[in-house]
Scaffold this motif. Structure first.
Motif, PDB file in Angstrom:
ATOM      1  N   LEU A  98     -16.975   7.758  -1.096  1.00 15.89           N
ATOM      2  CA  LEU A  98     -17.121   6.443  -1.923  1.00 15.89           C
ATOM      3  C   LEU A  98     -16.967   5.134  -1.049  1.00 15.89           C
ATOM      4  O   LEU A  98     -18.046   4.361  -1.300  1.00 15.89           O
ATOM      5  N   GLN A  99     -16.128   4.986  -0.438  1.00 13.13           N
ATOM      6  CA  GLN A  99     -15.973   3.920   0.624  1.00 13.13           C
ATOM      7  C   GLN A  99     -17.356   3.698   1.488  1.00 13.13           C
ATOM      8  O   GLN A  99     -17.935   2.488   1.279  1.00 13.13           O
ATOM      9  N   ALA A 134     -20.304   2.528 -18.320  1.00 10.03           N
ATOM     10  CA  ALA A 134     -19.120   1.854 -18.096  1.00 10.03           C
ATOM     11  C   ALA A 134     -17.618   2.692 -17.850  1.00 10.03           C
ATOM     12  O   ALA A 134     -16.939   2.456 -17.171  1.00 10.03           O
ATOM     13  N   ALA A 137     -17.816   3.975 -14.646  1.00  8.78           N
ATOM     14  CA  ALA A 137     -17.692   3.295 -13.585  1.00  8.78           C
ATOM     15  C   ALA A 137     -16.195   2.834 -13.653  1.00  8.78           C
ATOM     16  O   ALA A 137     -15.320   2.482 -12.593  1.00  8.78           O
ATOM     17  N   TYR A 138     -15.319   2.780 -14.566  1.00  8.61           N
ATOM     18  CA  TYR A 138     -13.951   2.751 -14.851  1.00  8.61           C
ATOM     19  C   TYR A 138     -13.332   3.801 -14.028  1.00  8.61           C
ATOM     20  O   TYR A 138     -12.158   3.578 -13.380  1.00  8.61           O
ATOM     21  N   LEU A 140     -14.166   5.597 -11.653  1.00  9.90           N
ATOM     22  CA  LEU A 140     -14.616   5.439 -10.202  1.00  9.90           C
ATOM     23  C   LEU A 140     -13.476   4.225  -9.585  1.00  9.90           C
ATOM     24  O   LEU A 140     -12.793   4.544  -8.636  1.00  9.90           O
ATOM     25  N   THR A 141     -13.336   3.351 -10.320  1.00  8.58           N
ATOM     26  CA  THR A 141     -12.456   2.102  -9.928  1.00  8.58           C
ATOM     27  C   THR A 141     -10.951   2.900  -9.822  1.00  8.58           C
ATOM     28  O   THR A 141     -10.078   2.815  -9.153  1.00  8.58           O
ATOM     29  N   TRP A 142     -10.925   3.540 -11.023  1.00  6.41           N
ATOM     30  CA  TRP A 142      -9.328   4.177 -11.109  1.00  6.41           C
ATOM     31  C   TRP A 142      -9.077   5.169 -10.017  1.00  6.41           C
ATOM     32  O   TRP A 142      -8.048   5.068  -9.411  1.00  6.41           O
ATOM     33  N   ALA A 144     -10.514   4.865  -6.853  1.00  6.95           N
ATOM     34  CA  ALA A 144     -10.226   4.068  -5.831  1.00  6.95           C
ATOM     35  C   ALA A 144      -8.990   3.591  -5.811  1.00  6.95           C
ATOM     36  O   ALA A 144      -8.066   3.603  -4.896  1.00  6.95           O
ATOM     37  N   ALA A 145      -8.457   3.180  -6.709  1.00 11.39           N
ATOM     38  CA  ALA A 145      -6.966   2.512  -6.969  1.00 11.39           C
ATOM     39  C   ALA A 145      -5.688   3.500  -6.693  1.00 11.39           C
ATOM     40  O   ALA A 145      -4.875   3.411  -6.029  1.00 11.39           O
ATOM     41  N   GLN A 146      -6.092   4.952  -7.111  1.00  8.12           N
ATOM     42  CA  GLN A 146      -5.247   6.025  -7.017  1.00  8.12           C
ATOM     43  C   GLN A 146      -5.072   6.355  -5.481  1.00  8.12           C
ATOM     44  O   GLN A 146      -4.043   6.512  -5.005  1.00  8.12           O
ATOM     45  N   GLU A 147      -6.334   6.174  -4.961  1.00  9.72           N
ATOM     46  CA  GLU A 147      -6.203   6.445  -3.519  1.00  9.72           C
ATOM     47  C   GLU A 147      -5.439   5.666  -2.673  1.00  9.72           C
ATOM     48  O   GLU A 147      -4.730   6.061  -1.847  1.00  9.72           O
ATOM     49  N   GLU A 148      -5.597   4.544  -3.234  1.00 10.26           N
ATOM     50  CA  GLU A 148      -4.864   3.117  -2.552  1.00 10.26           C
ATOM     51  C   GLU A 148      -3.568   3.470  -2.555  1.00 10.26           C
ATOM     52  O   GLU A 148      -2.654   3.243  -1.817  1.00 10.26           O
ATOM     53  N   SER A 149      -3.068   3.769  -3.849  1.00 17.54           N
ATOM     54  CA  SER A 149      -1.556   4.019  -4.455  1.00 17.54           C
ATOM     55  C   SER A 149      -1.098   5.381  -3.505  1.00 17.54           C
ATOM     56  O   SER A 149      -0.254   5.090  -3.012  1.00 17.54           O
TER      57      SER A 149
END
Lengths: 253, 253
Positions: A98-99, A134, A137-138, A140-142, A144-149
């Motif tokens: 994704l990145q 949508a 899309a949500y 996908l953002t979730w 990405a945020a999870q990976e960040e976490s």
DNA sequence: CGGATTATTGAGGTGTGTCAAGGTACGTGG
DNA sequence: CCACGTACCTTGACACACCTCAATAATCCG
């Protein structure tokens, strides 16, 4: 395209999304019919690579992104002199690339730990996903945020936990993730080498070995059959000082 | 609501999005009129906190997310015995609290390094953003992926770079970020203590001090006025073995 | 001016790295 | 089925990067 062999990779059609084996797992949330339709046509095919193969290379400009369907892989970066840092492990249901799809160029590489099958999606269709779906899309953002976490927690480990705590943390982490997705296709053993653990935790191979021995002496795990078997998940978790993964169903694509 | 003081926080209206000072910076991409309209009504107000104040706490369930409008802050996690790991620094234009908004609960805390002003957005409106503004949804995902990319590089630093390389990397990183957003409101100096650097790099305070001395001896930086002044950005970058930040304009909200 | 925070420096200890050698298990080809 | 090569794991000895403790100096702030 079907069954074609390209540079050691084999591409062929297999699993239609409607029968995706991951969807029935309790870890993953359900799709609506509309979402499922979109994902099904978003999927371009499957890619199978053997153990040790590199799926994506740092600096690469890929036209695809992937979801890992079966097997294990890992994400890593290299310094110019060869020092390697493993950032995270990729298990079934995890999104790969994704990145790179968003930023143009991969900032890390991905290598298969076992034989791996990936669903292939076309980057060019990401725009349509955002325009018309949508909820995806949500998700996908979730994701990405999870990976960040997860990376936050890894950073905490490497930066501030001792070698013993770190190792207990990593084994707990991988074990929890593996359990959620059906434990790596049946094997009870985590399919990594001690060098992988060392490169994940910022330790040397020798010290990793000696740290694992301490864990084995405490009957928390044992090394067996080219991998790591967890004997006492609770003991490892307690030793690591980690809270553990959330249990709620998570999205995937 | 306007001008109200709550638990040491001050909330008041100030900058309409149409006149947002960040938009004119070359680092940030432009908004379309439609996007700008949405963001303007998405914004609920502003929050100002003093140096040292905690904006968000790990475990908290926040109804808001924020964009940092002016000042500096940092994200961190704590172990139960007090060991602290700083994950990243928050500069003008950076989104704060997305992870908590998506996953329900913050997995890290945020503290102000200087007096800080934040734009306040309502979490409940995120759904509408995804439904009606695909381009902004795409930007959100981009931002999350970008943060992931930064954390990857930090992980590489802490895991595999020496103390000297790490420190050079961190100073380069912060310097490049600061330069892009107009250098912290005029000061030439990075407003952090050596303890912050230590907690970012996984080093002890004493060793951090000695490492900074080596960098100062090489005339790469100097410590001054409660902060760090970069004297030779190229030298630091070369020493760190880092590639540097992309120069392209990036989205923000 | 005094208290609190931050930076500095030295001494000594230790966790972790490096080097080196050997053992074990696995896969492959004969 | 054996023999060999390769990858991986194990262990010991020693070195050093980094940590902890401790004391002092500088700086900021009320």
């Amino acid at each position: 395209m079907a069954g074609e062999t390209t540079r050691g990779h084999q591409t062929k059609w297999q699993t239609p999304c409607q029968q995706c084996p991951l969807r029935s797992l309790p870890t993953f949330r359900d799709f609506s019919a509309k979402e499922l339709d979109f994902v099904a046509q978003f999927k371009r095919g499957e890619l199978s690579v053997e153990r040790g193969a590199t799926v994506l290379v740092e600096g690469m400009h890929s036209a695809h992104l992937f979801t890992l369907l079966s097997g294990w892989a890992f994400r890593y970066k290299l310094l110019t002199d060869g020092r390697r840092q493993i950032m995270n492990y990729v298990l079934p249901g995890d999104l790969v690339g994704l990145q790179g799809s968003l930023m143009g160029e991969m900032d890390h590489s991905v290598e298969a730990l076992t034989p791996v099958t990936l669903c292939v999606f076309e980057r060019a269709q990401l725009g349509r996903l955002f325009e018309r779906h949508a909820s995806l899309a949500y998700d996908l953002t979730w994701i990405a945020a999870q990976e960040e976490s997860i990376l936050d927690e890894h950073l905490l480990s490497i930066g501030r936990r001792t070698a013993l705590e770190r190792t207990a943390y990593l084994l707990s982490f991988i074990h929890q993730r593996a359990r959620a997705t059906g434990a790596a296709g049946g094997r009870r053993v985590i399919p990594i080498t001690q060098q992988h653990i060392a490169d994940t935790l910022g330790l040397s191979l020798v010290h990793t070995n000696k740290t694992l021995r301490k864990l084995a002496d405490r009957k928390l795990m044992r090394w067996q059959d080219r991998g790591c078997e967890i004997l006492d998940a609770d003991g490892l978790l307690a030793l690591s000082g980690w809270e553990g993964l959330k249990r709620e169903p998570r999205p995937f694509i």
